[in-house]
Design an enzyme around this catalytic site. Structure first.
Site, short mmCIF file in Angstrom:
data_model
loop_
_atom_site.label_atom_id
_atom_site.label_comp_id
_atom_site.label_asym_id
_atom_site.label_seq_id
_atom_site.Cartn_x
_atom_site.Cartn_y
_atom_site.Cartn_z
N HIS A 93 0.83 -1.30 0.13
CA HIS A 93 0.13 -0.05 -0.10
C HIS A 93 0.72 1.26 0.04
CE1 HIS A 93 -3.35 2.40 1.32
NE2 HIS A 93 -2.63 3.26 1.95
N GLU A 94 1.86 1.08 0.85
CA GLU A 94 2.86 2.45 1.04
C GLU A 94 3.64 2.57 -0.23
OE1 GLU A 94 2.07 4.80 2.96
OE2 GLU A 94 0.70 3.30 4.33
N HIS A 123 2.04 4.47 -2.78
CA HIS A 123 2.19 5.93 -2.60
C HIS A 123 3.64 6.57 -2.95
CE1 HIS A 123 -1.64 6.45 -0.61
NE2 HIS A 123 -1.41 5.97 0.42
#
Length: 447
Positions: A24-25, A28
């Site tokens: 998920h990170e 980003h």
């Protein structure tokens, strides 16, 4: 041995969740770096740092509390109009305004004026959306991939058209549970010579894919002589059978019993054959994946949209004698407990394949939950930043159409009071779920 397997289940789900958060990170991190934003930290977890290492301008690390993760980008908030980074006006009044100004001051102190072009706030609206949606998108991709593994690699639990048992007589659905065959007519399947192990392939000229197809066709032919095509010991056979008209439980379009207002299943007159199907894992075609993804998304979205009510119900149940909803939300402890049970439980028919299927299904659901939950348009969630970027784009478009100056980026620092309230609510939710998972845990195989 059971304790070791229980611990293994917790470890496996923990690793899967950590990988989900890490990806998920990365969702980003990658677009942020691609667009030139300086990312100072990439962290899994919160709280004290357990391990970290610096690569270039970014510190990568793991923190002590494994309840999420984050990346830190410079310039999340815009400086005051006309002010250079690192400066703040002295005429700020009011608690909320002071909170906003202090956040801006801290943010602008993290970079020099020469790095203004590398700040997050300096990105265009489409690039901001790409950065903030990258994390949830990774969880969606993971969920879809895991669901594909379940469908194509393992298959779904299905009642097949292979005959498991054959009834010896016709017992109406309205008969008492302990009714025997005395005075009852013989079941059509037994009278026609159908045996356990027979694989029914067609009835009345219609192909049969699973037991639901079989039941649907038989119910539509009460008191009618029809042909049953089957395979027995590898050899095809055709038998003639006459399903009897019988009181059977009414089913909806998905094959589920229809419950009346009195709480009892509704019944109707329909054809009865007298066979039961065999439970098996049946691999599905890739074309069934979109439907399964949508069902998983819709179910998760329903849980998220009703989360306040569900949390209230949990609060009521943990402080009363009411049973906890087995389909309600779980905390980290609850998910870990279920994973431990899945790996260590000694349940009939629950072998290694079923255990792996259940763990992968849990991870697919967790990633879908991370996708949906992070799209809630509230700070500090990704959806809050997405909403800010959309408002910024709408303001700029409106100003352009009216021939007015560019209003500049949306000042998300003004949302800090709301952000703090939402963060406190999330902490409260986590504490409530932790307590509920301890005092009234949800168990997969009962007490």
């Amino acid at each position: 041995m059971s304790a070791l397997l229980y611990a293994l289940g917790i470890l496996l789900i923990g690793i899967g969740l950590a990988v989900s958060i890490a990806l998920h990170e990365i969702g980003h991190l990658v677009p942020a770096k691609r667009f030139g934003v300086r990312v100072t930290q990439y962290m899994i977890g919160f709280g004290p740092t357990v391990w970290s290492r610096r690569r270039g301008e970014t510190e990568y690390g793991i923190k002590a509390i494994p309840l999420g993760g984050y990346i830190r980008m410079i310039g999340m908030y815009p400086p005051h109009k006309g002010d250079a980074p690192g400066t703040i006006r002295e005429d700020s009044t009011g608690f909320f305004q002071q909170m906003s100004d202090e956040a801006k001051e801290w943010e602008s102190s993290q970079y020099s004026p020469e790095e203004q072009h590398r700040t997050f706030v300096n990105l265009s609206v489409p690039k901001k959306l790409a950065v903030m949606l990258g994390g949830p998108f990774m969880n969606l991709v993971l969920s879809v991939l895991l669901l594909a593994v379940l469908l194509i690699g393992f298959g779904l639990p299905t009642t097949t058209a292979e005959v498991k048992s054959v009834s010896q007589c016709v017992v109406p659905a309205t008969a008492p549970p302990d009714a025997d065959c005395a005075g009852m007519p013989p079941a059509p399947a037994a009278a026609a010579g159908i045996r356990p192990g027979d694989e029914i392939t067609a009835i009345a000229g219609e192909p049969v894919g699973d037991f639901q197809d079989l039941s649907r066709i038989v119910r539509a032919h009460p008191d009618q002589e029809i042909e049953v095509e089957l395979v027995r010991d590898g050899a095809p056979m055709t038998l003639t059978v006459t399903p009897l008209s019988n009181d059977v439980v009414s089913l909806d379009a998905d094959g589920r019993p229809i419950i009346g207002e009195d709480g009892a299943p509704r019944t109707e007159k329909a054809g009865f054959l007298g066979v039961s199907g065999t439970q098996a894992m049946v691999r599905q075609p890739i074309t069934s994946l979109p439907g399964m993804v949508w069902d998983t998304f819709a179910g998760t979205a329903k849980v998220v949209l009703t989360l306040p009510m569900r949390l209230w119900d949990i609060g009521v149940t943990v402080f009363s004698d009411q049973p906890r909803d087995p389909n309600g939300p779980l905390g980290v402890v609850g998910v870990s407990r279920l994973a431990g049970e899945v790996v260590s439980a000694d349940a009939p028919g629950f072998e290694a394949k079923e255990r792996a299927f259940t763990l992968i299904s849990m991870l697919a659901s967790l990633n879908m939950a991370l996708f949906v939950f992070n799209l809630i348009p509230l700070m500090p969630l990704d959806g809050g930043h997405v909403l800010g970027a959309l408002i910024e784009g709408a303001r700029r478009q409106a100003a352009r159409l009216r021939g007015r100056p560019d209003p500049g980026p949306v000042d998300m620092s003004r949302m800090l009071p709301v952000t703090n309230v939402v963060a406190l609510a999330f902490i409260g939710m986590s504490v409530l779920l932790l307590y509920a998972d301890i005092v009234k845990p949800i168990r997969m195989f009962g007490p």
